[in-house]
Scaffold this motif. Structure first.
Motif, PDB file in Angstrom:
ATOM      1  N   LYS A  34     -95.536 -32.754  30.789  1.00  0.00           N
ATOM      2  CA  LYS A  34     -95.924 -33.302  32.534  1.00  0.00           C
ATOM      3  C   LYS A  34     -97.033 -31.926  32.079  1.00  0.00           C
ATOM      4  O   LYS A  34     -98.246 -32.511  32.386  1.00  0.00           O
ATOM      5  CB  LYS A  34     -95.280 -32.721  33.721  1.00  0.00           C
ATOM      6  N   GLU A  35     -96.587 -31.262  31.749  1.00  0.00           N
ATOM      7  CA  GLU A  35     -98.331 -30.055  31.406  1.00  0.00           C
ATOM      8  C   GLU A  35     -99.112 -30.944  30.175  1.00  0.00           C
ATOM      9  O   GLU A  35    -100.443 -30.610  30.839  1.00  0.00           O
ATOM     10  CB  GLU A  35     -97.495 -28.725  31.301  1.00  0.00           C
ATOM     11  N   VAL A  36     -98.605 -30.720  29.097  1.00  0.00           N
ATOM     12  CA  VAL A  36     -99.815 -31.924  28.124  1.00  0.00           C
ATOM     13  C   VAL A  36     -99.567 -32.758  29.206  1.00  0.00           C
ATOM     14  O   VAL A  36    -101.668 -32.883  28.945  1.00  0.00           O
ATOM     15  CB  VAL A  36     -98.249 -32.416  27.133  1.00  0.00           C
ATOM     16  N   GLN A  37     -99.527 -33.662  29.829  1.00  0.00           N
ATOM     17  CA  GLN A  37    -100.247 -34.700  30.914  1.00  0.00           C
ATOM     18  C   GLN A  37    -101.032 -34.011  31.712  1.00  0.00           C
ATOM     19  O   GLN A  37    -102.778 -34.619  31.257  1.00  0.00           O
ATOM     20  CB  GLN A  37     -99.447 -35.569  31.073  1.00  0.00           C
ATOM     21  N   GLU A  38    -101.697 -33.489  32.718  1.00  0.00           N
ATOM     22  CA  GLU A  38    -101.816 -32.924  33.476  1.00  0.00           C
ATOM     23  C   GLU A  38    -102.512 -32.159  32.355  1.00  0.00           C
ATOM     24  O   GLU A  38    -104.331 -32.007  33.212  1.00  0.00           O
ATOM     25  CB  GLU A  38    -101.423 -31.663  33.871  1.00  0.00           C
ATOM     26  N   ASN A  39    -102.678 -31.426  31.340  1.00  0.00           N
ATOM     27  CA  ASN A  39    -103.787 -30.735  30.488  1.00  0.00           C
ATOM     28  C   ASN A  39    -104.832 -32.065  30.183  1.00  0.00           C
ATOM     29  O   ASN A  39    -106.096 -31.833  29.930  1.00  0.00           O
ATOM     30  CB  ASN A  39    -103.478 -29.937  29.632  1.00  0.00           C
ATOM     31  N   GLU A  40    -104.145 -32.852  29.134  1.00  0.00           N
ATOM     32  CA  GLU A  40    -105.007 -33.717  28.854  1.00  0.00           C
ATOM     33  C   GLU A  40    -105.739 -34.771  30.291  1.00  0.00           C
ATOM     34  O   GLU A  40    -106.998 -34.633  29.296  1.00  0.00           O
ATOM     35  CB  GLU A  40    -104.557 -34.739  28.319  1.00  0.00           C
ATOM     36  N   ALA A  41    -105.884 -35.016  31.084  1.00  0.00           N
ATOM     37  CA  ALA A  41    -106.012 -35.193  32.295  1.00  0.00           C
ATOM     38  C   ALA A  41    -107.637 -34.511  33.224  1.00  0.00           C
ATOM     39  O   ALA A  41    -108.791 -35.007  33.206  1.00  0.00           O
ATOM     40  CB  ALA A  41    -105.214 -35.619  34.026  1.00  0.00           C
ATOM     41  N   LYS A  42    -107.091 -33.134  32.817  1.00  0.00           N
ATOM     42  CA  LYS A  42    -108.032 -32.063  33.194  1.00  0.00           C
ATOM     43  C   LYS A  42    -109.425 -31.855  32.290  1.00  0.00           C
ATOM     44  O   LYS A  42    -110.305 -31.782  32.447  1.00  0.00           O
ATOM     45  CB  LYS A  42    -107.169 -30.597  33.072  1.00  0.00           C
ATOM     46  N   ASP A  55    -116.020 -24.220  27.560  1.00  0.00           N
ATOM     47  CA  ASP A  55    -114.950 -23.808  27.896  1.00  0.00           C
ATOM     48  C   ASP A  55    -113.878 -24.686  27.479  1.00  0.00           C
ATOM     49  O   ASP A  55    -112.883 -24.866  27.294  1.00  0.00           O
ATOM     50  CB  ASP A  55    -115.143 -24.302  29.547  1.00  0.00           C
ATOM     51  N   ILE A  56    -114.847 -26.238  27.182  1.00  0.00           N
ATOM     52  CA  ILE A  56    -113.637 -27.033  26.456  1.00  0.00           C
ATOM     53  C   ILE A  56    -113.183 -26.923  25.383  1.00  0.00           C
ATOM     54  O   ILE A  56    -111.516 -26.804  25.364  1.00  0.00           O
ATOM     55  CB  ILE A  56    -114.758 -28.438  26.509  1.00  0.00           C
ATOM     56  N   LYS A  57    -113.688 -26.082  24.120  1.00  0.00           N
ATOM     57  CA  LYS A  57    -113.064 -25.929  23.238  1.00  0.00           C
ATOM     58  C   LYS A  57    -111.951 -25.376  23.151  1.00  0.00           C
ATOM     59  O   LYS A  57    -110.559 -25.165  22.734  1.00  0.00           O
ATOM     60  CB  LYS A  57    -114.186 -25.140  21.999  1.00  0.00           C
ATOM     61  N   LYS A  58    -111.885 -23.828  24.495  1.00  0.00           N
ATOM     62  CA  LYS A  58    -110.780 -23.301  24.752  1.00  0.00           C
ATOM     63  C   LYS A  58    -109.511 -24.350  24.624  1.00  0.00           C
ATOM     64  O   LYS A  58    -108.503 -23.955  25.623  1.00  0.00           O
ATOM     65  CB  LYS A  58    -111.687 -22.366  25.396  1.00  0.00           C
ATOM     66  N   PHE A  59    -109.964 -25.123  26.045  1.00  0.00           N
ATOM     67  CA  PHE A  59    -109.752 -25.621  26.535  1.00  0.00           C
ATOM     68  C   PHE A  59    -108.479 -26.393  25.745  1.00  0.00           C
ATOM     69  O   PHE A  59    -107.118 -27.089  25.994  1.00  0.00           O
ATOM     70  CB  PHE A  59    -109.879 -26.196  28.018  1.00  0.00           C
ATOM     71  N   GLN A  60    -108.770 -27.770  25.054  1.00  0.00           N
ATOM     72  CA  GLN A  60    -108.457 -27.669  23.711  1.00  0.00           C
ATOM     73  C   GLN A  60    -107.544 -27.531  22.967  1.00  0.00           C
ATOM     74  O   GLN A  60    -106.436 -27.826  22.299  1.00  0.00           O
ATOM     75  CB  GLN A  60    -109.566 -28.349  23.226  1.00  0.00           C
ATOM     76  N   GLU A  61    -107.851 -25.786  22.744  1.00  0.00           N
ATOM     77  CA  GLU A  61    -106.745 -25.435  22.232  1.00  0.00           C
ATOM     78  C   GLU A  61    -105.962 -24.697  23.086  1.00  0.00           C
ATOM     79  O   GLU A  61    -104.952 -25.179  22.879  1.00  0.00           O
ATOM     80  CB  GLU A  61    -107.169 -23.918  21.654  1.00  0.00           C
ATOM     81  N   VAL A  62    -105.825 -24.671  24.275  1.00  0.00           N
ATOM     82  CA  VAL A  62    -104.771 -24.232  25.114  1.00  0.00           C
ATOM     83  C   VAL A  62    -103.372 -26.388  25.243  1.00  0.00           C
ATOM     84  O   VAL A  62    -102.555 -25.811  25.262  1.00  0.00           O
ATOM     85  CB  VAL A  62    -104.859 -24.461  27.312  1.00  0.00           C
ATOM     86  N   LEU A  63    -104.719 -27.316  25.056  1.00  0.00           N
ATOM     87  CA  LEU A  63    -103.725 -27.923  25.182  1.00  0.00           C
ATOM     88  C   LEU A  63    -102.865 -28.158  23.412  1.00  0.00           C
ATOM     89  O   LEU A  63    -101.300 -29.036  23.718  1.00  0.00           O
ATOM     90  CB  LEU A  63    -104.798 -29.418  25.301  1.00  0.00           C
ATOM     91  N   GLY A  64    -103.526 -27.769  22.614  1.00  0.00           N
ATOM     92  CA  GLY A  64    -102.965 -27.744  21.643  1.00  0.00           C
ATOM     93  C   GLY A  64    -101.480 -26.679  21.730  1.00  0.00           C
ATOM     94  O   GLY A  64    -100.515 -26.939  20.578  1.00  0.00           O
TER      95      GLY A  64
END
Length: 133
Positions: A34-42, A55-64
């Motif tokens: 669920k967290e992955v789905q929410e983070n992909e949408a965000k 910010d996008i790059k850092k959030f991509q790291e969080v998603l990874g």
């Protein structure tokens, strides 16, 4: 110093512990998915809104990192389910208790996880030494 006596392991207690561990790990896998789905949408929203590239790059790291947790959690869940299945196999058919019933229900509901091994492995054979995937 006095030596402690080894307590006998209560099979009912062990069954309860193993059942609760499986329940927790099943919830954990669902949470990470669920967290992955929410983070992909965000992340998609961040890109659409034109947010700062840093910010996008850092959030991509969080998603990874979230993506990396799913296979780990699935493996631990599968191992715990197999352990519970093996432990339940030790009980005879007359042994009906609250935890035995819950364990059987849990195993029946998760039988697909045990049958097909629902965990996909990543083929890294074609990667060069030191190359990330």
């Amino acid at each position: 110093m006095p030596i402690r006596k080894q307590k006998e392991v209560d099979p009912e207690r062990q069954l309860m512990i193993k059942t609760k561990a499986c329940q927790r790990l099943i919830k954990e896998v669902k949470y990470y998915e669920k967290e992955v789905q929410e983070n992909e949408a965000k992340l998609a929203q961040m890109k659409q809104d034109g947010k700062d590239p840093y910010d996008i790059k850092k959030f991509q790291e969080v998603l990874g990192e979230s993506h990396m947790m799913i296979p780990n959690s699935q493996k631990r869940m599968k191992d715990a389910l197999e352990d519970l299945l093996q432990y339940c196999g030790q009980f005879d058919k007359q042994h009906e208790s609250e935890w035995y019933g819950q364990a059987k229900e849990l195993l029946d509901a998760q039988s697909m996880q045990l049958e097909d091994g629902a965990i996909e492995s990543t083929d890294v054979s074609d990667l060069k030494d030191g190359e990330a995937f």
